[in-house]
Design a protein around this motif. Structure first.
Motif, PDB file in Angstrom:
ATOM      1  N   ARG A   6       1.136  -1.086  -0.051  1.00  0.00           N
ATOM      2  CA  ARG A   6      -0.021   0.076  -0.114  1.00  0.00           C
ATOM      3  C   ARG A   6       1.101   1.332   0.297  1.00  0.00           C
ATOM      4  O   ARG A   6       0.239   2.146  -0.323  1.00  0.00           O
ATOM      5  N   HIS A  37      -0.911   7.107  -7.023  1.00  0.00           N
ATOM      6  CA  HIS A  37      -2.250   7.445  -7.201  1.00  0.00           C
ATOM      7  C   HIS A  37      -2.786   8.606  -6.159  1.00  0.00           C
ATOM      8  O   HIS A  37      -3.593   8.366  -5.223  1.00  0.00           O
ATOM      9  N   GLY A  88      -6.222   9.200  -4.232  1.00  0.00           N
ATOM     10  CA  GLY A  88      -7.226   7.612  -3.247  1.00  0.00           C
ATOM     11  C   GLY A  88      -6.247   8.838  -2.122  1.00  0.00           C
ATOM     12  O   GLY A  88      -7.342   8.342  -0.705  1.00  0.00           O
ATOM     13  N   TYR A 139       1.349   3.847  -3.199  1.00  0.00           N
ATOM     14  CA  TYR A 139      -0.825   4.072  -4.117  1.00  0.00           C
ATOM     15  C   TYR A 139      -0.729   5.433  -3.869  1.00  0.00           C
ATOM     16  O   TYR A 139      -1.138   6.391  -4.743  1.00  0.00           O
ATOM     17  N   ALA A 197      -7.437  -2.604  -6.335  1.00  0.00           N
ATOM     18  CA  ALA A 197      -6.629  -1.959  -6.098  1.00  0.00           C
ATOM     19  C   ALA A 197      -5.761  -3.453  -5.743  1.00  0.00           C
ATOM     20  O   ALA A 197      -6.232  -3.808  -5.322  1.00  0.00           O
ATOM     21  N   ARG A 198      -4.773  -3.527  -6.300  1.00  0.00           N
ATOM     22  CA  ARG A 198      -3.943  -4.746  -6.110  1.00  0.00           C
ATOM     23  C   ARG A 198      -3.806  -4.433  -4.756  1.00  0.00           C
ATOM     24  O   ARG A 198      -2.996  -5.895  -4.245  1.00  0.00           O
ATOM     25  N   ALA A 199      -3.279  -3.618  -3.743  1.00  0.00           N
ATOM     26  CA  ALA A 199      -2.777  -3.045  -2.697  1.00  0.00           C
ATOM     27  C   ALA A 199      -4.301  -3.754  -1.100  1.00  0.00           C
ATOM     28  O   ALA A 199      -3.844  -3.860   0.153  1.00  0.00           O
ATOM     29  N   ASP A 217     -12.984   3.264  -6.243  1.00  0.00           N
ATOM     30  CA  ASP A 217     -11.649   2.577  -5.891  1.00  0.00           C
ATOM     31  C   ASP A 217     -10.669   3.680  -4.516  1.00  0.00           C
ATOM     32  O   ASP A 217     -10.472   4.475  -4.767  1.00  0.00           O
ATOM     33  N   HIS A 260      -5.648  -3.059 -11.048  1.00  0.00           N
ATOM     34  CA  HIS A 260      -4.605  -1.423 -11.246  1.00  0.00           C
ATOM     35  C   HIS A 260      -3.520  -1.881  -9.377  1.00  0.00           C
ATOM     36  O   HIS A 260      -3.668  -2.247  -8.897  1.00  0.00           O
ATOM     37  N   TYR A 291      -8.680   3.506  -3.199  1.00  0.00           N
ATOM     38  CA  TYR A 291      -6.874   3.389  -3.639  1.00  0.00           C
ATOM     39  C   TYR A 291      -6.640   4.053  -3.820  1.00  0.00           C
ATOM     40  O   TYR A 291      -5.176   4.356  -4.727  1.00  0.00           O
ATOM     41  N   THR A 292      -7.394   4.216  -5.385  1.00  0.00           N
ATOM     42  CA  THR A 292      -6.560   4.771  -6.147  1.00  0.00           C
ATOM     43  C   THR A 292      -7.783   6.468  -6.589  1.00  0.00           C
ATOM     44  O   THR A 292      -6.934   7.594  -7.105  1.00  0.00           O
TER      45      THR A 292
END
Length: 258
Positions: free
Chosen positions: A119, A126, A129, A122, A208-210, A196, A258, A198-199
């Motif tokens: 994380r 991004h 977020g 991010y 997100a992949r986080a 999202d 992402h 996170y973004t």
């Protein structure tokens, strides 16, 4: 049934709104939970962040109800931002809590989840977020207490109020969506969101992949959701989507991970 919520993807502000007849969306810090009136009582789908409690009480009051009146909580998954009011609901009101067996341990320890990416980067990559994550923090995201839940949600087996769980692993290992075929509603949790955290990116997508255990699996589980033909998609983050599940899934698959 005609949905009262006409907005498609986008940001949501704190508050409560009726999104369909007998269905109220509760939003705090861009995180959603839902009250659903059924023949078996009022069901809560997901439990938001800890400081969404006053909104939950207000939303229940629109049904003339109190927390004691809840028939149960159905969890799409066990991440911290979807279990924030569970400890109080369980301790003070003895509300039964249901989740897929694969997420029982996560509900007990909602910060111990598998994810594909750190994380840390991010907010740099991004920055959109950052405001959302700050609002989530102020809403109690760092002070969530885990609980013991019943691992008795089985995909395909109708649960309380005629809601049908659908297997949507990927975001978490035991993630499920809930389909209400009689009302044309699909509660997707974080399997498919319209914002999202996170973004800060809006539109139908996976998270997100986080915060996602397996993005490839999360994308693969979207296509089976189209079999519901649901005209209304009610996500865990972001506004209600009223353009149908087919369009939502197509956009999410195009967006990728992402």
């Amino acid at each position: 049934m005609t949905p009262r919520e006409t907005a498609s993807a986008g940001r949501t502000t704190d508050g409560i709104r009726e999104v369909a007849e007998g269905v109220v969306m509760i939003t705090r810090a861009e995180t959603n939970s839902y009250l659903v009136a059924t023949d078996e009582g009022i069901v809560l789908i997901d439990a938001g962040l800890p400081r969404s409690w006053p909104l939950l009480e207000r939303a229940l009051a629109t049904f003339g109800s109190l927390p004691d009146d809840l028939a149960g909580v159905l969890l799409t998954h066990g991440h911290f931002d979807h279990v924030g009011t569970l400890e109080r609901l369980q301790r003070e009101h003895h509300v039964p809590i249901h989740v897929h067996a694969a997420d029982v341990e996560l509900v007990r320890h909602p910060y111990r989840y598998d994810r594909e990416a750190s994380r840390g980067l991010y907010p740099i990559v991004h920055p959109g977020g950052i405001p959302i994550l700050l609002r989530m923090t102020l809403a109690g995201a760092l002070a969530v207490r885990g609980v013991d839940a019943r691992g008795d949600i089985v995909p395909g087996r109708p649960t309380r109020g005629g809601l049908v769980p659908l297997a949507t692993p990927g975001h978490t290992h035991g993630h499920v969506a809930f389909h209400h075929p009689d009302r044309g509603l699909l509660f997707t949790g974080d399997a498919l969101v319209t914002l999202d955290p996170y973004t800060g990116r809006a539109g139908p997508q996976i998270v997100a992949r986080a915060a996602t255990a397996d993005s490839a699996e999360a994308l693969a589980t979207l296509t089976p959701l189209t079999a519901t033909g649901a005209p209304v998609v009610l996500p865990g983050h972001g506004a209600a989507w009223t353009r149908g599940i087919h369009r939502a899934v197509a956009l999410a698959l195009a967006a990728g991970a992402h």
